[in-house]
Motif scaffolding. Structure first.
Motif, mmCIF file in Angstrom:
data_model
loop_
_atom_site.group_PDB
_atom_site.id
_atom_site.type_symbol
_atom_site.label_atom_id
_atom_site.label_comp_id
_atom_site.label_asym_id
_atom_site.label_seq_id
_atom_site.Cartn_x
_atom_site.Cartn_y
_atom_site.Cartn_z
ATOM 1 N N UNK A 273 16.989 8.126 -25.661
ATOM 2 C CA UNK A 273 16.118 9.071 -25.061
ATOM 3 C C UNK A 273 16.211 9.138 -23.910
ATOM 4 N N UNK A 274 16.490 8.507 -22.851
ATOM 5 C CA UNK A 274 17.444 8.902 -21.537
ATOM 6 C C UNK A 274 17.923 10.010 -20.626
ATOM 7 N N UNK A 275 19.038 10.333 -22.063
ATOM 8 C CA UNK A 275 19.690 10.886 -21.834
ATOM 9 C C UNK A 275 18.958 12.593 -21.984
ATOM 10 N N UNK A 276 18.257 12.920 -23.510
ATOM 11 C CA UNK A 276 17.501 13.494 -23.562
ATOM 12 C C UNK A 276 16.057 13.802 -22.366
ATOM 13 N N UNK A 277 16.240 13.078 -22.055
ATOM 14 C CA UNK A 277 14.755 13.306 -20.681
ATOM 15 C C UNK A 277 15.927 14.142 -19.873
ATOM 16 N N UNK A 278 17.261 13.472 -19.448
ATOM 17 C CA UNK A 278 18.021 13.999 -18.543
ATOM 18 C C UNK A 278 18.072 15.425 -18.639
ATOM 19 N N UNK A 279 17.767 15.762 -20.068
ATOM 20 C CA UNK A 279 18.613 17.682 -20.094
ATOM 21 C C UNK A 279 17.183 17.644 -20.117
ATOM 22 N N UNK A 280 16.405 17.165 -20.559
ATOM 23 C CA UNK A 280 15.287 18.229 -19.862
ATOM 24 C C UNK A 280 14.813 18.739 -18.715
ATOM 25 N N UNK A 281 15.021 17.407 -17.849
ATOM 26 C CA UNK A 281 15.005 17.985 -16.918
ATOM 27 C C UNK A 281 15.157 18.873 -16.262
ATOM 28 N N UNK A 282 17.690 19.473 -16.305
ATOM 29 C CA UNK A 282 17.902 20.501 -16.349
ATOM 30 C C UNK A 282 17.481 21.227 -16.715
#
Ligand SMILES: Cc1ncc(COP(=O)(O)O)c(C=O)c1O
Length: 368
Positions: A273-282
């Motif tokens: 979930x944290x990795x997905x959140x990072x991708x969404x921020x990018x």
């Protein structure tokens, strides 16, 4: 004998209740615009395009106990959230989305002769629940850069029972000025800080502070970062005394067995979930750059998983949205005059955002 009149007998403030503008249904939209549902990019609800984490999906397919009432005390869920946010379980209560907790806060602390303050444009549920509960809502409009008008807000808060603020704010995307929170906590009002999007923000949460600050309740949710908006799981943190009354006053089985299972499993899938959140921020920052290059779209800086976008070529937000709809892309528009030339778009996956960038280029070129 006179018969019961269901409308005439309503509480006076309920008679005046404006309808809540809920999101449009995906299947209906697909049919109306001639798309298959899977072709549609529905980016109007700030949901998570990656959906539930793998462990949450597996939990939903498991035997999670649909035949029994779920744990009314939410013991396992509150313990697991405690591990995630770093405050004891006695400082946490879960709701059927943070929406339920907003209503619960009104029912517990706000009377019909009370005023509550907010700062618009912002999330519609504060006004909706104020209307539902018969209190007076005072809106202190945001400044042109969407920051909160600190002095005006503090003055209003001193005469109010509660202040509702989202940080990051929906739809403007910006964080609350930290020094304003300090001052608000001294006004005597209850401060409800809605951090639905905090996992996408470059800022710390106030959750830990809320556990020892009686004037503060923080709201968070699994709907955005957690990818399970449809399961309806949010939570509030605050001092144990406040949380205790919320636990006693909520509907006993407010979080279904399925929702508890999905939320618990999500908390075991933090890395994903944290990795997905990072991708969404990018993606958010990449899409904002592409919009700026288009020269007719001006996104505001955002700390959420969405962008508020101003249309600069004379078209209204609604007209730009209609043009995007022809490409199967559905965004949120607003009736408020200050947002008439804006729309809000939720972040998609990199592939989805490619489609958006192409549509933006085409829509700009065809009218330019
Ligand atoms: C600021 C804010 N708070 C709360 C919510 C609702 O969250 P939940 O799904 O947990 O009810 C939203 C949803 O759009 C939101 O924008």
């Amino acid at each position: 004998m006179a018969r019961f009149d269901p409308i005439g007998s309503l509480k006076p403030h309920i008679r005046k209740l404006p309808p809540y503008e809920a999101l449009e249904d995906l299947e209906d939209l697909a049919a109306a615009y001639g798309f298959e549902p899977e072709e549609i990019l529905k980016l109007d609800g700030n949901e998570n395009p990656y959906g539930p984490s793998p462990k949450a999906l597996a939990a939903l397919q498991s035997d999670y106990g649909a035949d029994r009432y779920a744990d009314a005390a939410q013991f396992r869920l509150r313990s697991a959230i405690s591990g995630y946010v770093g405050v004891p379980a006695e400082n946490i209560v879960a709701g059927a989305g943070s929406d339920e907790l907003i209503d619960l806060i009104f029912r517990l602390w706000v009377s019909t002769d009370d005023t509550v303050v907010t700062s618009g444009p912002t999330f519609g549920m504060y006004a909706f629940d104020s209307g539902l509960n018969g209190s007076t809502l005072l809106d202190v409009p945001r400044l042109d850069d969407w920051s909160v008008d600190g002095e005006a807000l503090l003055a209003a808060a001193r005469d109010a029972k509660a202040v509702f603020l989202a940080s990051p704010n929906n739809p403007t995307g910006n964080l609350l000025q930290p020094e304003l929170l300090d001052a608000l906590l001294e006004t005597g009002a209850l401060v409800v800080l809605d951090e639905a999007y905090i996992e996408f923000a470059g800022a710390d949460s106030a959750t830990v502070r809320s556990a020892s600050e009686p004037a503060l309740i923080v709201l968070r949710t699994f709907s955005k970062w957690g990818g399970i908006a449809g399961m309806r799981v949010g939570y509030a943190t605050g001092v144990a005394e406040s949380v205790d009354v919320m636990l006693r006053a909520k509907q006993p089985y407010n979080i279904s067995a399925a929702s508890q299972a999905a939320a618990l499993a999500s908390l075991e899938d933090l890395e994903v979930l944290n990795e997905r959140a990072r991708m969404l921020v990018t993606e958010r920052d990449r899409l904002a750059d592409a919009m700026r290059r288009s020269e007719y779209l001006e996104p505001f800086p955002s700390d959420g998983n969405f962008l508020l976008v101003r249309v600069r070529d004379g078209r209204s937000g609604h007209e730009a949205s209609e043009a995007l709809r022809q490409h199967g892309i559905f965004v949120r528009t607003y009736s408020a005059p200050r947002l008439a030339d804006c729309f809000r778009i939720s972040m998609g996956t990199p592939e989805q955002n490619e489609r958006i960038v192409a549509a933006i280029a085409e829509i700009g070129a065809s009218d330019g």
